[in-house]
Design a protein around this motif. Sequence first.
Motif, PDB file in Angstrom:
ATOM      1  N   SER A  78      55.591 121.675 -16.686  1.00  0.00           N
ATOM      2  CA  SER A  78      54.258 122.251 -16.858  1.00  0.00           C
ATOM      3  C   SER A  78      53.269 121.171 -17.284  1.00  0.00           C
ATOM      4  O   SER A  78      52.076 121.298 -17.070  1.00  0.00           O
ATOM      5  CB  SER A  78      54.299 123.376 -17.890  1.00  0.00           C
ATOM      6  N   GLY A 102      50.358 126.397  -9.321  1.00  0.00           N
ATOM      7  CA  GLY A 102      50.283 125.470 -10.448  1.00  0.00           C
ATOM      8  C   GLY A 102      50.206 126.161 -11.800  1.00  0.00           C
ATOM      9  O   GLY A 102      50.445 125.542 -12.832  1.00  0.00           O
ATOM     10  N   ARG A 157      46.662 121.824  -6.747  1.00  0.00           N
ATOM     11  CA  ARG A 157      47.788 122.518  -7.384  1.00  0.00           C
ATOM     12  C   ARG A 157      48.211 121.773  -8.643  1.00  0.00           C
ATOM     13  O   ARG A 157      48.459 122.378  -9.691  1.00  0.00           O
ATOM     14  CB  ARG A 157      48.959 122.617  -6.393  1.00  0.00           C
ATOM     15  N   GLN A 161      47.721 122.882 -12.989  1.00  0.00           N
ATOM     16  CA  GLN A 161      48.726 122.887 -14.056  1.00  0.00           C
ATOM     17  C   GLN A 161      48.142 122.391 -15.375  1.00  0.00           C
ATOM     18  O   GLN A 161      48.779 122.527 -16.410  1.00  0.00           O
ATOM     19  CB  GLN A 161      49.913 121.987 -13.678  1.00  0.00           C
TER      20      GLN A 161
END
Lengths: 259, 268
Positions: A78, A102, A157, A161
């Motif tokens: 993550s 994400g 994407r 995150q």
Amino acid sequence: MPTISIRSVSKRFSNGFEALKGIDAEIRSGSFTVVLGPSGAGKSTLLRLVNGLETPTTGEICIGDETVNGRNLRHIRSRVAMIFQQFNLVDRLSVVTNVLTGRLAHRSWIGSVFYLFRKEDIDIAQEVLSRVALTDKAWSRADKLSGGQQQRVGIARALAQQPKVILADEPVASLDPISSEEIMILLREIRDQDGITVVVNLHQVELARRFADRIIGMNSGKIVFDGKPEHMTPSVLRTIYQREGIEDDPSLDMALAYA
Amino acid sequence: MVHDLKLGRSSVEPLPPKPHNLIPTWLIATLVILWLIVRDLEISFETLVYGVEDMAEYFSRYGQPDFTHLSRYLALMGVTLATALWGTMFALIAAFFLAPLAARNFTPHPTTYRIVREVLNFMRAMPDLLLALIFVAALGLGPLPGALALGVHTSGFLGKFFAESLERVDQSVCEGVAATGANFPQRVMYAGWPSILREASGYTLYILDRNVRMASVLGLVGAGGIGLALHDTLRLFDYGQSAALILVILATILIIDHASAWLRRRLT
């Protein structure tokens, strides 16, 4: 802020190929590092180890004070986003859904398996899409986009995150020169504006020189150079691109003359 | 010219020895086994020849289909279709949850993979006619045991088909999603199902098609629908009604067959 520490890492694959032979490196947070080397030097393996897509045979990798292992993969990933040579998007899903992927590590499976996202996640997706200039393609299927656009979705994407580190594995190897330039500028911007640590694998010497703060040169599983781009002399390049067992390599001289 | 050819021929390397062709051997072995079976089981083709006339007489009794109760037959056919639909639905739901566990690239653990694979094999190995007999005994006559029997048997099929499609999902797509930190259900829903949606719909339609055919037969063992009615009229030697029922079944199966083939073409 986390530093990536790679401590005497080696990797031997089940087919016996030794991709990495004892790598030690510290990558400072907020830096833009390029890993340079010929195909098969172990660049990809090194990056995949940092994200936990591979596990080291010996040694360990730490992100900040957390060691990458099987148990904390979700937490590590993550914070450590990855960008791939072949973009690795889900072709059948829309651009927005690919970007929202994400957010998965930040959310439990309950809503996300029904493709339900919170307002804040949608906002993040919208913001990163406008950042990579693909807002108008939001509802297109990912496989309808050109290579350069698909790579920008890949970057979006990764940005969605909200990572501390972005690893890019040959992000421009399948792109034309113009798209490559765009992607590299975008990565550089991300480092400059968001302070995200960026590690990029490249095999283009010229791009490495222009964009990197620091270049790590690899050849057959070992680090053979580590320093600033201006210290990368022709003789250093020879060591990086040298082929095993070939002392006097005319094609190497030719290639490097134009690099 | 001729001279040249000869010279050329002598300088060319001879072909390597021809590999053995095993087809004639296998063919002869198969024929021998077939002949042994005929001899051993005393299958007599003469009976068939002499019986042709009797058979023609028997089939002629079905010559006048009796459509007076057509609306009832159609209602029964509806029950059979509903049985097939629910059976397929059961299978779809079971396969949806089991297939990702039985796909090597998605399964959370190799042992889970092995166990679920074996469960699917077992489900597939149980013939639906046998399952229907068991469920009819346990739950009584009616469409429910039929739907359950079809569901259990075809879950095995759908589960295996889906699992194999999932295993063909590009590794790069799986890695792209996994690298974001997605967990097992998220990986399945984002990398797995979207990538095989078309293939999976095609398989489901095929299974529905197959279940409609099978549901008509399941009625014969008491699992409701048009098969049960056919069973009754045959027992009563009511050839007119039996003929009408058979025609209704045939027409429905033909329609479903073509509809599902057309839909599957549209999907791919």
